[in-house]
Design a protein around this motif. Structure first.
Motif, short mmCIF file in Angstrom:
data_model
loop_
_atom_site.label_atom_id
_atom_site.label_comp_id
_atom_site.label_asym_id
_atom_site.label_seq_id
_atom_site.Cartn_x
_atom_site.Cartn_y
_atom_site.Cartn_z
N THR A 98 0.86 -1.18 0.00
CA THR A 98 0.00 0.00 0.00
C THR A 98 0.90 1.23 0.00
OG1 THR A 98 -0.07 0.20 2.40
CG2 THR A 98 -1.75 -1.22 1.36
N PRO A 99 0.36 2.39 -0.36
CA PRO A 99 1.17 3.61 -0.29
C PRO A 99 1.72 3.87 1.11
CG PRO A 99 -0.74 4.00 -1.67
CD PRO A 99 -0.92 2.64 -1.04
N GLN A 100 0.93 3.59 2.14
CA GLN A 100 1.39 3.78 3.52
C GLN A 100 2.56 2.86 3.84
OE1 GLN A 100 0.31 6.14 5.69
NE2 GLN A 100 1.94 5.50 7.06
N GLN A 101 2.47 1.60 3.44
CA GLN A 101 3.58 0.66 3.67
C GLN A 101 4.83 1.12 2.94
OE1 GLN A 101 1.47 -2.80 2.25
NE2 GLN A 101 1.47 -3.70 4.30
N TRP A 102 4.68 1.59 1.72
CA TRP A 102 5.82 2.06 0.93
C TRP A 102 6.44 3.29 1.57
CZ3 TRP A 102 9.29 0.42 -2.16
CH2 TRP A 102 9.98 1.26 -3.02
N GLN A 103 5.60 4.19 2.07
CA GLN A 103 6.11 5.39 2.74
C GLN A 103 6.88 5.02 4.01
OE1 GLN A 103 3.06 8.20 3.80
NE2 GLN A 103 4.51 9.65 4.66
N ASN A 104 6.38 4.04 4.75
CA ASN A 104 7.03 3.63 5.99
C ASN A 104 8.32 2.85 5.75
OD1 ASN A 104 4.98 4.81 7.47
ND2 ASN A 104 3.88 2.89 7.79
N ASP A 105 8.39 2.12 4.64
CA ASP A 105 9.58 1.30 4.36
C ASP A 105 9.75 1.13 2.85
OD1 ASP A 105 11.73 -0.43 4.32
OD2 ASP A 105 10.63 -2.13 5.16
N PRO A 106 10.50 2.03 2.21
CA PRO A 106 10.68 1.95 0.75
C PRO A 106 11.78 1.00 0.29
CG PRO A 106 11.69 3.93 1.59
CD PRO A 106 11.04 3.26 2.77
N ARG A 107 12.26 0.16 1.17
CA ARG A 107 13.29 -0.80 0.76
C ARG A 107 12.67 -1.93 -0.05
NH1 ARG A 107 15.66 -2.33 6.35
NH2 ARG A 107 13.46 -2.07 6.78
N VAL A 108 13.43 -2.40 -1.01
CA VAL A 108 12.99 -3.50 -1.86
C VAL A 108 13.86 -4.71 -1.54
CG1 VAL A 108 12.70 -4.28 -4.24
CG2 VAL A 108 12.33 -1.87 -3.66
N PRO A 109 13.25 -5.84 -1.20
CA PRO A 109 14.06 -7.03 -0.94
C PRO A 109 14.78 -7.49 -2.20
CG PRO A 109 11.73 -7.58 -0.90
CD PRO A 109 11.82 -6.10 -1.08
N PRO A 110 15.92 -8.16 -2.04
CA PRO A 110 16.65 -8.62 -3.23
C PRO A 110 15.88 -9.70 -3.98
CG PRO A 110 17.63 -9.50 -1.23
CD PRO A 110 16.57 -8.54 -0.80
N ALA A 111 16.18 -9.81 -5.25
CA ALA A 111 15.57 -10.86 -6.06
C ALA A 111 16.04 -12.21 -5.56
CB ALA A 111 15.96 -10.68 -7.52
N PRO A 112 15.18 -13.21 -5.61
CA PRO A 112 15.61 -14.55 -5.18
C PRO A 112 16.68 -15.08 -6.13
CG PRO A 112 13.42 -14.63 -6.16
CD PRO A 112 13.80 -13.19 -6.08
N PRO A 113 17.58 -15.92 -5.61
CA PRO A 113 18.64 -16.45 -6.48
C PRO A 113 18.07 -17.45 -7.48
CG PRO A 113 18.71 -17.50 -4.34
CD PRO A 113 17.68 -16.41 -4.25
N CYS A 114 18.73 -17.54 -8.61
CA CYS A 114 18.37 -18.55 -9.59
C CYS A 114 18.89 -19.89 -9.08
CB CYS A 114 18.98 -18.23 -10.95
SG CYS A 114 18.65 -19.50 -12.18
N LEU A 115 18.02 -20.87 -8.97
CA LEU A 115 18.42 -22.18 -8.47
C LEU A 115 18.71 -23.15 -9.60
CD1 LEU A 115 15.94 -22.49 -5.49
CD2 LEU A 115 18.33 -21.74 -5.46
N GLY A 116 18.68 -22.67 -10.82
CA GLY A 116 19.09 -23.52 -11.95
C GLY A 116 17.98 -24.24 -12.64
N GLY A 117 16.80 -24.29 -12.04
CA GLY A 117 15.66 -24.97 -12.69
C GLY A 117 16.01 -26.36 -13.14
N SER A 118 15.73 -26.66 -14.40
CA SER A 118 15.98 -28.01 -14.94
C SER A 118 17.46 -28.27 -15.18
CB SER A 118 15.20 -28.19 -16.25
OG SER A 118 15.67 -27.27 -17.21
N LYS A 119 18.31 -27.26 -14.98
CA LYS A 119 19.75 -27.44 -15.20
C LYS A 119 20.41 -28.18 -14.03
CE LYS A 119 19.90 -23.08 -15.93
NZ LYS A 119 20.24 -21.70 -16.13
N ARG A 120 19.69 -28.37 -12.93
CA ARG A 120 20.25 -29.02 -11.74
C ARG A 120 20.15 -30.50 -11.84
NH1 ARG A 120 19.50 -26.65 -6.13
NH2 ARG A 120 21.60 -26.02 -6.23
#
Length: 120
Positions: A98-120
């Motif tokens: 929400t706009p209020q949540q964004w105003q209170n904490d505008p940090r963006v969490p990092p993107a999740p790591p690529c786990l390789g999908g079918s390449k593993r």
């Protein structure tokens, strides 16, 4: 490495990104009237061919999310992108505030790591 940021705050969305990134931006803007929208193409981190648009992250700040639990917010984003999720869009990280949540904490969490999908 995180993918390129393809949209900015407010109405200054710009034309950066490929066709799918532009579609994501347009559809989320129309459906949710965000006060802040970021679209990040993470596709290069996932080993696809150059120019592939398959993995994205979005940060959507919208008054439409007020009073809704996180799951319902994600459902609104997924509904707006139903056709893309059924086709070319393989993975989507959603941050819905929400706009209020964004105003209170505008940090963006990092993107999740690529786990390789079918390449593993």
């Amino acid at each position: 490495m995180r993918g390129p940021l393809l949209a900015a705050a407010g109405g200054a969305m710009g034309g950066a990104g490929g066709p799918l990134a532009r579609t994501i931006r347009a559809k989320l803007t129309a459906a949710l009237q965000p006060t802040h929208l970021e679209v990040r193409d993470d596709s290069p981190r996932h080993g696809g061919p150059p120019g592939a648009e398959t993995h994205f992250g979005v940060l959507v700040v919208s008054g439409r999310f007020a009073g809704l639990p996180l799951l319902q917010r994600h459902r609104l984003v997924h509904e707006a992108l139903r056709a893309e999720l059924a086709g070319p869009l393989h993975a989507l990280q959603v941050i819905a505030r929400t706009p209020q949540q964004w105003q209170n904490d505008p940090r963006v969490p990092p993107a999740p790591p690529c786990l390789g999908g079918s390449k593993r």
